[in-house]
Write a protein that holds these residues in place. Structure first.
Motif, PDB file in Angstrom:
ATOM      1  N   LYS A   1     -13.089 -13.163 -36.580  1.00 52.45           N
ATOM      2  CA  LYS A   1     -12.851 -12.152 -37.613  1.00 52.45           C
ATOM      3  C   LYS A   1     -11.952 -12.699 -38.716  1.00 52.45           C
ATOM      4  O   LYS A   1     -12.182 -12.447 -39.898  1.00 52.45           O
ATOM      5  CB  LYS A   1     -12.219 -10.900 -37.001  1.00 52.45           C
ATOM      6  N   ASP A   2     -10.923 -13.453 -38.326  1.00 49.77           N
ATOM      7  CA  ASP A   2     -10.032 -14.057 -39.323  1.00 49.77           C
ATOM      8  C   ASP A   2     -10.805 -15.005 -40.239  1.00 49.77           C
ATOM      9  O   ASP A   2     -10.583 -15.012 -41.448  1.00 49.77           O
ATOM     10  CB  ASP A   2      -8.886 -14.818 -38.642  1.00 49.77           C
ATOM     11  N   LEU A   3     -11.702 -15.791 -39.665  1.00 49.72           N
ATOM     12  CA  LEU A   3     -12.508 -16.698 -40.471  1.00 49.72           C
ATOM     13  C   LEU A   3     -13.396 -15.912 -41.443  1.00 49.72           C
ATOM     14  O   LEU A   3     -13.475 -16.244 -42.623  1.00 49.72           O
ATOM     15  CB  LEU A   3     -13.371 -17.599 -39.583  1.00 49.72           C
ATOM     16  N   CYS A   4     -14.024 -14.853 -40.958  1.00 49.19           N
ATOM     17  CA  CYS A   4     -14.855 -14.008 -41.825  1.00 49.19           C
ATOM     18  C   CYS A   4     -14.028 -13.403 -42.951  1.00 49.19           C
ATOM     19  O   CYS A   4     -14.429 -13.449 -44.122  1.00 49.19           O
ATOM     20  CB  CYS A   4     -15.526 -12.898 -41.021  1.00 49.19           C
ATOM     21  N   HIS A   5     -12.872 -12.875 -42.619  1.00 48.29           N
ATOM     22  CA  HIS A   5     -12.012 -12.251 -43.628  1.00 48.29           C
ATOM     23  C   HIS A   5     -11.512 -13.280 -44.637  1.00 48.29           C
ATOM     24  O   HIS A   5     -11.386 -12.969 -45.828  1.00 48.29           O
ATOM     25  CB  HIS A   5     -10.859 -11.511 -42.973  1.00 48.29           C
ATOM     26  N   SER A   6     -11.238 -14.505 -44.180  1.00 49.16           N
ATOM     27  CA  SER A   6     -10.782 -15.553 -45.102  1.00 49.16           C
ATOM     28  C   SER A   6     -11.874 -15.918 -46.103  1.00 49.16           C
ATOM     29  O   SER A   6     -11.588 -16.430 -47.182  1.00 49.16           O
ATOM     30  CB  SER A   6     -10.329 -16.798 -44.334  1.00 49.16           C
ATOM     31  N   LYS A   7     -13.128 -15.634 -45.759  1.00 49.38           N
ATOM     32  CA  LYS A   7     -14.269 -15.889 -46.657  1.00 49.38           C
ATOM     33  C   LYS A   7     -14.689 -14.608 -47.376  1.00 49.38           C
ATOM     34  O   LYS A   7     -15.766 -14.543 -47.943  1.00 49.38           O
ATOM     35  CB  LYS A   7     -15.456 -16.440 -45.857  1.00 49.38           C
ATOM     36  N   SER A   8     -13.846 -13.585 -47.311  1.00 47.48           N
ATOM     37  CA  SER A   8     -14.088 -12.280 -47.957  1.00 47.48           C
ATOM     38  C   SER A   8     -15.301 -11.546 -47.409  1.00 47.48           C
ATOM     39  O   SER A   8     -15.941 -10.773 -48.112  1.00 47.48           O
ATOM     40  CB  SER A   8     -14.221 -12.456 -49.473  1.00 47.48           C
ATOM     41  N   VAL A   9     -15.616 -11.787 -46.143  1.00 47.67           N
ATOM     42  CA  VAL A   9     -16.676 -11.044 -45.464  1.00 47.67           C
ATOM     43  C   VAL A   9     -15.974 -10.108 -44.487  1.00 47.67           C
ATOM     44  O   VAL A   9     -15.450 -10.544 -43.466  1.00 47.67           O
ATOM     45  CB  VAL A   9     -17.663 -11.991 -44.733  1.00 47.67           C
ATOM     46  N   HIS A  10     -15.942  -8.818 -44.852  1.00 47.43           N
ATOM     47  CA  HIS A  10     -15.166  -7.861 -44.075  1.00 47.43           C
ATOM     48  C   HIS A  10     -16.028  -6.948 -43.209  1.00 47.43           C
ATOM     49  O   HIS A  10     -15.540  -6.366 -42.252  1.00 47.43           O
ATOM     50  CB  HIS A  10     -14.282  -7.026 -45.005  1.00 47.43           C
ATOM     51  N   ASP A  11     -17.284  -6.792 -43.552  1.00 44.10           N
ATOM     52  CA  ASP A  11     -18.165  -5.917 -42.784  1.00 44.10           C
ATOM     53  C   ASP A  11     -18.831  -6.732 -41.674  1.00 44.10           C
ATOM     54  O   ASP A  11     -19.949  -7.215 -41.827  1.00 44.10           O
ATOM     55  CB  ASP A  11     -19.210  -5.280 -43.699  1.00 44.10           C
ATOM     56  N   VAL A  12     -18.100  -6.915 -40.587  1.00 43.84           N
ATOM     57  CA  VAL A  12     -18.537  -7.755 -39.481  1.00 43.84           C
ATOM     58  C   VAL A  12     -18.627  -6.905 -38.220  1.00 43.84           C
ATOM     59  O   VAL A  12     -17.691  -6.184 -37.886  1.00 43.84           O
ATOM     60  CB  VAL A  12     -17.542  -8.910 -39.236  1.00 43.84           C
ATOM     61  N   THR A  13     -19.757  -6.996 -37.533  1.00 44.56           N
ATOM     62  CA  THR A  13     -19.908  -6.320 -36.248  1.00 44.56           C
ATOM     63  C   THR A  13     -19.752  -7.372 -35.158  1.00 44.56           C
ATOM     64  O   THR A  13     -20.286  -8.476 -35.270  1.00 44.56           O
ATOM     65  CB  THR A  13     -21.297  -5.659 -36.146  1.00 44.56           C
ATOM     66  N   VAL A  14     -19.019  -7.025 -34.115  1.00 46.83           N
ATOM     67  CA  VAL A  14     -18.753  -7.961 -33.022  1.00 46.83           C
ATOM     68  C   VAL A  14     -19.144  -7.318 -31.707  1.00 46.83           C
ATOM     69  O   VAL A  14     -18.850  -6.148 -31.469  1.00 46.83           O
ATOM     70  CB  VAL A  14     -17.261  -8.343 -32.982  1.00 46.83           C
ATOM     71  N   LYS A  15     -19.811  -8.090 -30.861  1.00 46.04           N
ATOM     72  CA  LYS A  15     -20.166  -7.633 -29.513  1.00 46.04           C
ATOM     73  C   LYS A  15     -19.708  -8.699 -28.523  1.00 46.04           C
ATOM     74  O   LYS A  15     -19.921  -9.884 -28.733  1.00 46.04           O
ATOM     75  CB  LYS A  15     -21.683  -7.465 -29.371  1.00 46.04           C
ATOM     76  N   VAL A  16     -19.096  -8.242 -27.445  1.00 46.51           N
ATOM     77  CA  VAL A  16     -18.766  -9.115 -26.318  1.00 46.51           C
ATOM     78  C   VAL A  16     -19.625  -8.637 -25.170  1.00 46.51           C
ATOM     79  O   VAL A  16     -19.581  -7.463 -24.792  1.00 46.51           O
ATOM     80  CB  VAL A  16     -17.268  -9.044 -25.952  1.00 46.51           C
ATOM     81  N   VAL A  17     -20.434  -9.547 -24.635  1.00 41.51           N
ATOM     82  CA  VAL A  17     -21.358  -9.196 -23.561  1.00 41.51           C
ATOM     83  C   VAL A  17     -21.093 -10.132 -22.391  1.00 41.51           C
ATOM     84  O   VAL A  17     -20.987 -11.346 -22.571  1.00 41.51           O
ATOM     85  CB  VAL A  17     -22.831  -9.334 -24.025  1.00 41.51           C
ATOM     86  N   GLU A  18     -20.983  -9.567 -21.206  1.00 46.26           N
ATOM     87  CA  GLU A  18     -20.724 -10.379 -20.025  1.00 46.26           C
ATOM     88  C   GLU A  18     -22.016 -11.015 -19.541  1.00 46.26           C
ATOM     89  O   GLU A  18     -23.053 -10.356 -19.442  1.00 46.26           O
ATOM     90  CB  GLU A  18     -20.127  -9.520 -18.915  1.00 46.26           C
ATOM     91  N   GLY A  19     -21.950 -12.314 -19.275  1.00 46.25           N
ATOM     92  CA  GLY A  19     -23.103 -13.020 -18.732  1.00 46.25           C
ATOM     93  C   GLY A  19     -23.180 -14.443 -19.251  1.00 46.25           C
ATOM     94  O   GLY A  19     -22.339 -14.900 -20.018  1.00 46.25           O
ATOM     95  N   ASP A  20     -24.219 -15.132 -18.823  1.00 42.05           N
ATOM     96  CA  ASP A  20     -24.482 -16.498 -19.254  1.00 42.05           C
ATOM     97  C   ASP A  20     -24.873 -16.484 -20.728  1.00 42.05           C
ATOM     98  O   ASP A  20     -25.717 -15.688 -21.147  1.00 42.05           O
ATOM     99  CB  ASP A  20     -25.610 -17.085 -18.403  1.00 42.05           C
ATOM    100  N   ALA A  21     -24.286 -17.372 -21.510  1.00 41.82           N
ATOM    101  CA  ALA A  21     -24.490 -17.375 -22.965  1.00 41.82           C
ATOM    102  C   ALA A  21     -25.963 -17.477 -23.346  1.00 41.82           C
ATOM    103  O   ALA A  21     -26.411 -16.810 -24.281  1.00 41.82           O
ATOM    104  CB  ALA A  21     -23.703 -18.517 -23.604  1.00 41.82           C
ATOM    105  N   ARG A  22     -26.717 -18.285 -22.636  1.00 36.44           N
ATOM    106  CA  ARG A  22     -28.138 -18.450 -22.976  1.00 36.44           C
ATOM    107  C   ARG A  22     -28.865 -17.115 -22.899  1.00 36.44           C
ATOM    108  O   ARG A  22     -29.574 -16.728 -23.839  1.00 36.44           O
ATOM    109  CB  ARG A  22     -28.789 -19.465 -22.032  1.00 36.44           C
ATOM    110  N   ASN A  23     -28.702 -16.424 -21.795  1.00 34.56           N
ATOM    111  CA  ASN A  23     -29.388 -15.145 -21.615  1.00 34.56           C
ATOM    112  C   ASN A  23     -28.814 -14.070 -22.530  1.00 34.56           C
ATOM    113  O   ASN A  23     -29.563 -13.281 -23.106  1.00 34.56           O
ATOM    114  CB  ASN A  23     -29.293 -14.691 -20.157  1.00 34.56           C
ATOM    115  N   VAL A  24     -27.498 -14.035 -22.653  1.00 34.53           N
ATOM    116  CA  VAL A  24     -26.848 -13.017 -23.485  1.00 34.53           C
ATOM    117  C   VAL A  24     -27.355 -13.102 -24.914  1.00 34.53           C
ATOM    118  O   VAL A  24     -27.718 -12.090 -25.521  1.00 34.53           O
ATOM    119  CB  VAL A  24     -25.309 -13.172 -23.436  1.00 34.53           C
ATOM    120  N   LEU A  25     -27.395 -14.304 -25.480  1.00 29.90           N
ATOM    121  CA  LEU A  25     -27.800 -14.448 -26.880  1.00 29.90           C
ATOM    122  C   LEU A  25     -29.267 -14.091 -27.089  1.00 29.90           C
ATOM    123  O   LEU A  25     -29.609 -13.406 -28.054  1.00 29.90           O
ATOM    124  CB  LEU A  25     -27.502 -15.859 -27.380  1.00 29.90           C
ATOM    125  N   CYS A  26     -30.126 -14.548 -26.198  1.00 29.00           N
ATOM    126  CA  CYS A  26     -31.553 -14.230 -26.341  1.00 29.00           C
ATOM    127  C   CYS A  26     -31.810 -12.735 -26.179  1.00 29.00           C
ATOM    128  O   CYS A  26     -32.548 -12.132 -26.965  1.00 29.00           O
ATOM    129  CB  CYS A  26     -32.383 -15.031 -25.343  1.00 29.00           C
TER     130      CYS A  26
END
Length: 165
Positions: A89-114
Motif C-alpha cells: 500500500k505504501d508503494l502504491c501511495h508513493s506512486k499516487s495510486v490510492h484506490d487499491v483493493t487488497v485481499k489476503v487469502v490463505e493457501g498455496d500461492a499458485r492455487n490462490v492466485l489462479c
C-alpha cells in the motif's frame, strides 16, 4: 458532458504479492507502466492478492503443545501478511495510486492466485519472477510458471533486470 467509465466497469488488474524483492519490483513496474501515466483516470482497477500459508504448512507439530505452536505460528503469519500489505500500500501511495483493493487469502500461492483471478474476474494477473533455473524451479515449484499455465486470464511475468556481465 463526457461519460467516464465507472470503477465497476474497469477491467481488474490483479498483482500477486509476497515478501520478495521480485514481487515488489513487479508491483512497482505495474504501477509505473499502467497507472501513474494515466493519473487519475486509470484504465484498470488494481487488486493486490497475498497468499498467506496456512500455519500447518509452516510447521509439522503434533503432540503436547502443538496447539500453542500453531497459534504462535498463525500470529506470526498474520504479522508477516500485514507487513507485506502495508509495504505494498505504501508503494502504491508513493506512486499516487490510492484506490487499491487488497485481499489476503490463505493457501498455496499458485492455487490462490489462479482461483482469485477467476473468482474476481481479473483481466490480467501480474506476478514477479525469481529467475530460478530449471532445477530450482523443479524442486521449489514456480508460482509464475504455474499461473502462466493454469490461470484463466492473461498472465504477465515481470522479471527484474539482471546484472550484465
Amino acid at each position: 458532458m463526457a461519460t467516464t467509465e465507472s470503477d465497476s466497469e474497469k477491467p481488474v488488474m490483479m498483482v500477486g504479492i509476497d515478501e520478495s524483492e521480485e514481487s515488489f519490483y513487479a508491483l512497482e513496474w505495474t504501477l509505473d507502466h499502467f497507472f501513474v501515466p494515466y493519473s487519475p483516470n486509470y484504465p484498470f482497477k488494481i487488486l493486490l492478492v497475498h497468499a498467506k500459508p496456512p500455519p500447518s504448512s509452516a510447521i509439522g507439530a503434533t503432540g503436547p503443545g502443538a496447539a500453542n505452536v500453531l497459534s504462535l505460528t498463525e500470529a506470526g503469519l498474520k504479522k508477516a501478511a500485514s507487513r507485506v500489505i502495508d509495504k505494498a500500500k505504501d508503494l502504491c501511495h508513493s506512486k499516487s495510486v490510492h484506490d487499491v483493493t487488497v485481499k489476503v487469502v490463505e493457501g498455496d500461492a499458485r492455487n490462490v492466485l489462479c482461483e482469485a483471478s477467476e473468482k474476481l474476474h481479473a483481466s490480467m494477473l501480474i506476478v514477479g519472477s525469481h529467475g530460478y533455473g530449471a532445477i530450482k524451479r523443479a524442486l521449489l515449484g514456480s508460482v509464475s510458471d504455474y499461473c502462466a499455465h493454469h490461470a484463466r486470464c492473461s498472465v504477465m511475468i515481470v522479471k527484474k533486470p539482471g546484472i550484465k556481465h
